[in-house]
Write an enzyme that holds these catalytic residues in place. Structure first.
Site, PDB file in Angstrom:
ATOM      1  N   ARG A  17      -6.163  19.146 -16.559  1.00  0.00           N
ATOM      2  CA  ARG A  17      -4.865  19.078 -15.878  1.00  0.00           C
ATOM      3  C   ARG A  17      -3.766  19.828 -16.639  1.00  0.00           C
ATOM      4  NH1 ARG A  17      -3.517  13.057 -15.045  1.00  0.00           N
ATOM      5  NH2 ARG A  17      -4.814  12.767 -16.882  1.00  0.00           N
ATOM      6  N   LYS A 127       0.570  18.107   5.466  1.00  0.00           N
ATOM      7  CA  LYS A 127      -0.838  18.252   5.114  1.00  0.00           C
ATOM      8  C   LYS A 127      -1.408  19.602   5.510  1.00  0.00           C
ATOM      9  CE  LYS A 127      -3.677  15.021   6.353  1.00  0.00           C
ATOM     10  NZ  LYS A 127      -4.679  14.748   5.327  1.00  0.00           N
ATOM     11  N   ILE A 447       6.830  -4.239   3.086  1.00  0.00           N
ATOM     12  CA  ILE A 447       5.536  -3.661   3.439  1.00  0.00           C
ATOM     13  C   ILE A 447       4.441  -4.028   2.448  1.00  0.00           C
ATOM     14  CG2 ILE A 447       4.382  -1.483   4.100  1.00  0.00           C
ATOM     15  CD1 ILE A 447       6.673  -2.456   5.957  1.00  0.00           C
ATOM     16  N   GLY A 448       4.804  -4.518   1.303  1.00  0.00           N
ATOM     17  CA  GLY A 448       3.759  -5.012   0.402  1.00  0.00           C
ATOM     18  C   GLY A 448       4.046  -4.829  -1.070  1.00  0.00           C
ATOM     19  N   TRP A 577      -9.317   8.657   2.450  1.00  0.00           N
ATOM     20  CA  TRP A 577      -8.843   9.033   1.120  1.00  0.00           C
ATOM     21  C   TRP A 577      -9.961   9.065   0.085  1.00  0.00           C
ATOM     22  CZ3 TRP A 577      -3.512   6.004   1.148  1.00  0.00           C
ATOM     23  CH2 TRP A 577      -2.610   6.725   1.948  1.00  0.00           C
ATOM     24  N   GLU A 621      -3.956  10.790   9.819  1.00  0.00           N
ATOM     25  CA  GLU A 621      -4.423  11.929   9.012  1.00  0.00           C
ATOM     26  C   GLU A 621      -5.843  12.343   9.337  1.00  0.00           C
ATOM     27  OE1 GLU A 621      -2.356  10.680   4.838  1.00  0.00           O
ATOM     28  OE2 GLU A 621      -4.304  11.627   4.820  1.00  0.00           O
ATOM     29  N   CYS A 659       2.436   4.794   7.834  1.00  0.00           N
ATOM     30  CA  CYS A 659       3.546   5.463   7.169  1.00  0.00           C
ATOM     31  C   CYS A 659       4.177   6.557   7.998  1.00  0.00           C
ATOM     32  CB  CYS A 659       3.068   6.146   5.906  1.00  0.00           C
ATOM     33  SG  CYS A 659       2.320   5.037   4.754  1.00  0.00           S
ATOM     34  N   GLU A 681       7.230   3.888   9.980  1.00  0.00           N
ATOM     35  CA  GLU A 681       8.314   4.619   9.334  1.00  0.00           C
ATOM     36  C   GLU A 681       9.211   5.229  10.407  1.00  0.00           C
ATOM     37  OE1 GLU A 681       6.832   7.315   6.360  1.00  0.00           O
ATOM     38  OE2 GLU A 681       8.466   8.705   6.741  1.00  0.00           O
ATOM     39  N   HIS A 710      11.937   6.664   0.622  1.00  0.00           N
ATOM     40  CA  HIS A 710      11.647   7.898  -0.109  1.00  0.00           C
ATOM     41  C   HIS A 710      12.838   8.365  -0.927  1.00  0.00           C
ATOM     42  CE1 HIS A 710       8.851   7.777   3.301  1.00  0.00           C
ATOM     43  NE2 HIS A 710       8.000   8.191   2.390  1.00  0.00           N
TER      44      HIS A 710
HETATM   45  N1  GLN Z   1       0.968  -2.221   1.338  1.00  0.00           N
HETATM   46  C1  GLN Z   1       1.159  -0.908   0.842  1.00  0.00           C
HETATM   47  C2  GLN Z   1       2.389  -0.838  -0.037  1.00  0.00           C
HETATM   48  O1  GLN Z   1       3.343  -1.473   0.265  1.00  0.00           O
HETATM   49  C3  GLN Z   1       1.283   0.093   1.952  1.00  0.00           C
HETATM   50  C4  GLN Z   1       1.538   1.462   1.443  1.00  0.00           C
HETATM   51  C5  GLN Z   1       1.231   2.555   2.431  1.00  0.00           C
HETATM   52  O2  GLN Z   1       0.934   2.307   3.567  1.00  0.00           O
HETATM   53  N2  GLN Z   1       1.308   3.764   1.989  1.00  0.00           N
HETATM   54  O3  GLN Z   1       2.431  -0.140  -1.014  1.00  0.00           O
HETATM   55 ZN    ZN Z   2       3.643   3.355   4.440  1.00  0.00          ZN
END
Ligand code: GLN
Ligand code: ZN
Length: 780
Positions: A17, A127, A447-448, A577, A621, A659, A681, A710
């Site tokens: 890297r 992307k 969201i978490g 992913w 995606e 997202c 989002e 963001h």
């Molecule tokens: N639960 C995840 C978080 O809050 C969701 C993140 C995501 O969807 N990118 O980080």
């Molecule tokens: Zn998200």
């Protein structure tokens, strides 16, 4: 007939890297420009020498980029929006980086107010086709003038030549460049600018020819997309001009990431000297390509997977190519640039020995290419030992018990339709849920994840290094989690989360606990700029030996009377992913992951969870590049989500989170997922994205993000109530949840605290207007 091995591009990030560290050190002001250039020069030299040493006949140059090759192209042709302050002449490195990552100017990024000073935001990023690489979206204006601001492809060609290495420069083609570009204002099609752009390419080709390049690789991956007549015509216009510019400079037109299909005839008809086709994604296009390709067209056959990490059965490939090689000039190569695979398997020391023997990273793929080349030119006997080794490992992999788990296969065979459906329809579930879970109107949640602070990351890495004991690490995580729960209660959120402090990454965390997954130490792949990821490798049938998240959920719920959401990553996202198996369809692996997650969902319910969120951040995606393939993908993706979400009783509320923002063309699939609540989002689009939900009459509940996570900016209460009013114009009040756009792990607590306090205030304000309405109705 000549047969050559040809590479289309090599990873630019360095085995260790080096590029990332050099860039970040330059950006932070620790090192100077000279130091950065020096690292880059060394990386290029190393890559060229490696390919030379591996015996690659055609070695690419100009595949190196400091940030992104699309950005390089935009800068090279002078497509530099005014905001970046460039007038004419060479573009300096800092302007280039400003386009890639924005510039801060003199303002303080974290002061909590909107941008001021001289900062400029970066270009948009998106992307690169269906890869996890992201490119900077070029912007062109209606009066756009192009000019050749640099001759990087020529410079790099010379740089290699000085090392005694002849290379084939790679450039991004004009049609792809314009098709990926964005028109500002959006009053015209970027492709209309083709006649203005072509002279720049002509000039570049002339310079390459003057430098004595004999071939140039021009990448036109858009040739594998659905094209309009006009777009196909653009190809013919462009290549008629470019092929004539310097007759002694041959063009290898490279297409990849799929088959040319209905574009094949038009593309094969272009007056270029060579055409590269992707035979990994579209093996069937070979016959058709052979039929339509002129006899003198050099076909470059992409037979080694540039997108995945498996060793291949070389013998079978040679058998397929031999008759072709006898009849015409060919090149053999990877399906696309090797940019999308890790650099060298040799760096891995912790992998299972069998698994290690099944893999090929970029360096090993060069070996495979060389064996193919020798086998085709000198006959199979010349590489007998190598071929049999390759066949042996592929056979061993196919029959390995590490890959095949009869138990999992049995479970998959037992999946029936009832398992893919909640017991009752949404309306009934909703009535039951609102009895079981008492929530105010406009319920608030997040969201978490909460901030992954330096302390959290340090504790994790100390624990990984053995410097922090399991017990101490656990105690630390408990403390963080408890603080997060207490704080959420304090500010009055309605539905709490545990904060995800124990998670390194939303996919890795699950992959590490599932069978069939492996993780590497050094297998980095560029995601964008200096951000690299190490995707998990799914090598075998997937199962869940033990509950994965139940303990953390239980602990968090034990601290509060408010509901805490169980928090899981969905099967489609885990799949998209990861590096996936090439021996079974993606849909099959996805179904296996779905069953594993389903077990977890059921266990969370058993433990007492009334709400479980299953994130599908990467569902969109995964959409195929061709429209005609969308339905098949969406069908199995939605089916997998439903399979993992439908093991619970009606009273259990299933949430999902996505997202991205473009829902219009997949809204039917989103509805078919039938999550009780979806969070999305929307803040930056000013709720316009909700139009898709309104037009569709989306019936379930929705949390449109009211806080753009963001940005470090803290939104005011009024901004959020304004957004919510916009949401209320599109959706019914009893459908709406109030939450941020996404997880908060990349933010700082100083930003998150006031933002969520404001968010709760915004929801309360809305509730009070409802109360007024009720009174009015009652009084009337
Ligand atoms: N639960 C995840 C978080 O809050 C969701 C993140 C995501 O969807 N990118 O980080
Ligand atoms: Zn998200």
């Amino acid at each position: 007939m000549t047969i050559k091995t040809a590479n289309l591009g090599f990873p630019r990030i360095g085995r260790h890297r080096e590029l990332k560290f050099a860039l970040e050190s330059y950006w932070s002001g620790k090192t100077d420009r000279a130091a950065l250039l020096d690292v880059a020069t060394r990386l290029r030299a190393d890559n060229w020498r490696l390919q030379q040493q591996k015996g690659t006949d055609v070695i690419p140059s100009n595949d190196f980029s400091f940030y992104d090759h699309v950005l390089d192209t935009a800068v090279m042709v002078g497509a530099i929006p005014r905001a970046y302050g460039w007038k004419s002449g060479p573009v300096d490195l800092d302007t280039y980086f400003a386009m890639g990552r924005g510039s801060q100017g003199d303002s303080h990024a974290n002061c909590g107010h909107s941008r001021h000073g001289d900062g400029v935001p970066a270009l948009e990023m998106t992307k690169w086709f269906d890869t996890n690489y992201h490119y900077m979206v070029p912007e062109v204006s209606d009066g756009q003038d192009f000019t050749l601001t640099s001759q990087k492809p020529v410079d790099h060609f010379f740089e290699a030549k000085a090392l005694g290495i002849a290379t084939r420069p790679v450039i991004l083609g004009p049609v792809t460049f314009l098709k990926l570009a964005k028109a500002r204002p959006a009053t015209f099609k970027p492709l209309d600018l083709l006649p203005k752009l072509l002279p720049i390419y002509e000039e570049l080709l002339r310079r390459l020819s003057a430098a004595r390049a004999d071939w140039v690789q021009i990448d036109e991956p858009v040739a594998v997309l659905d094209l309009t007549e006009g777009e196909r015509h653009a190809f013919s216009v462009a290549y008629k001009v470019l092929a004539k510019t310097v007759p002694n400079l041959k063009i290898m037109l490279a297409t990849y990431f799929g088959g040319l299909a209905d574009n094949l005839a038009a593309i094969a008809d272009l007056p270029v000297a060579g055409l590269h086709v992707d035979l990994v994604r579209a093996p069937d296009q070979l016959d058709e390509a052979l039929k339509v390709a002129r006899k003198d067209l050099v076909l470059s056959l992409g037979v080694i997977d540039g997108r995945n990490i498996w060793r291949v059965d070389l013998s079978a490939i040679i058998d397929r190519l031999e008759p072709i090689a006898a009849a015409r000039d060919i090149e053999v190569g990877p399906s696309c640039s090797l940019l999308h695979v890790p650099i060298d398997l040799e760096l891995e020391t912790g992998l299972d020995a069998d698994l290690q023997s099944w893999l090929a990273f970029a360096t090993q793929k060069l070996d495979e290419l060389s064996i193919l080349g020798r086998g085709l030119t000198q006959g199979k006997d010349a590489v007998r030992a190598e071929l049999s080794a390759a066949s042996k490992t592929t056979a061993a992999r196919a029959s390995s018990p590490k890959v095949n788990d009869p138990l999992v296969q049995g479970h998959i065979a037992g999946v029936n339709d009832a398992m893919k459906r909640r017991k009752s329809a949404f309306a009934e579930r909703r009535a039951i849920q609102s009895e079981a879970i008492r929530l105010p109107p406009f319920p608030t949640t997040t969201i978490g994840s909460f901030p992954q602070t330096p302390e959290v990351r340090k504790a994790r890495s100390d624990h990984a290094k053995g410097a922090l004991s399991y017990m101490d690490y656990e105690a630390f995580l408990r403390k963080e989690t408890e603080a997060a729960i207490r704080w959420q209660e304090e500010i009055g959120l309605d539905v709490l989360v545990h904060g995800e402090f124990e998670r390194n990454d939303m996919v890795q965390y699950f992959g590490e606990q599932l069978s069939g997954f492996a993780f590497t130490q050094h297998a980095w792949v560029q995601s964008y700029g200096s951000r690299y990821v190490r995707p998990p490798i799914i090598f075998g049938d997937v199962s869940r030996p033990n509950p994965m998240t139940v303990r953390w959920w239980q602990y968090s719920q034990s601290l509060t009377d408010k509901p805490v959401k169980g928090m899981l990553t969905g099967p489609v996202t885990i799949l998209n992913w990861s590096f996936v198996r090439d021996d079974i369809p993606r849909s099959e692996t996805c179904r296996q992951i779905a069953l594993a997650i389903r077990d977890e969902v059921v266990d969370l319910e058993k433990a007492g969870a009334s709400m479980i969120q299953i994130d599908e951040a990467a569902l969109r995606e995964g959409l195929p590049l061709r429209h005609k393939d969308w339905k098949t993908y969406l069908d199995w993706a939605v089916e997998c989500f439903r399979l993992c979400a439908s093991g619970v009783a009606d009273r259990t509320q299933i949430h999902t989170h996505m997202c991205y923002s473009e829902f219009n063309n997949i809204i039917g699939a989103i509805a078919a997922m039938d999550a009780d609540v979806i969070s999305i989002e929307t803040s930056r689009s000013k709720m316009e994205l909700l139009d898709a939900f309104r037009n569709y009459k989306y019936p379930n509940e929705i949390g449109p993000g009211v806080y753009d996570i963001h940005s470090p900016r803290v939104p005011e209460v009024k901004e959020m109530t304004d957004l919510l009013s916009l949401a209320r114009q599109r959706l019914a009040d009893d459908q709406l949840w109030v939450n941020p756009d996404c997880g908060l792990k990349t933010r700082k607590w100083e930003e998150v605290r006031p933002a969520l306090v404001n968010m709760v205030a915004a929801a309360r304000e809305l509730r009070s207007t409802l109360a007024h309405d009720d009174q009015r109705i009652a009084g009337a």
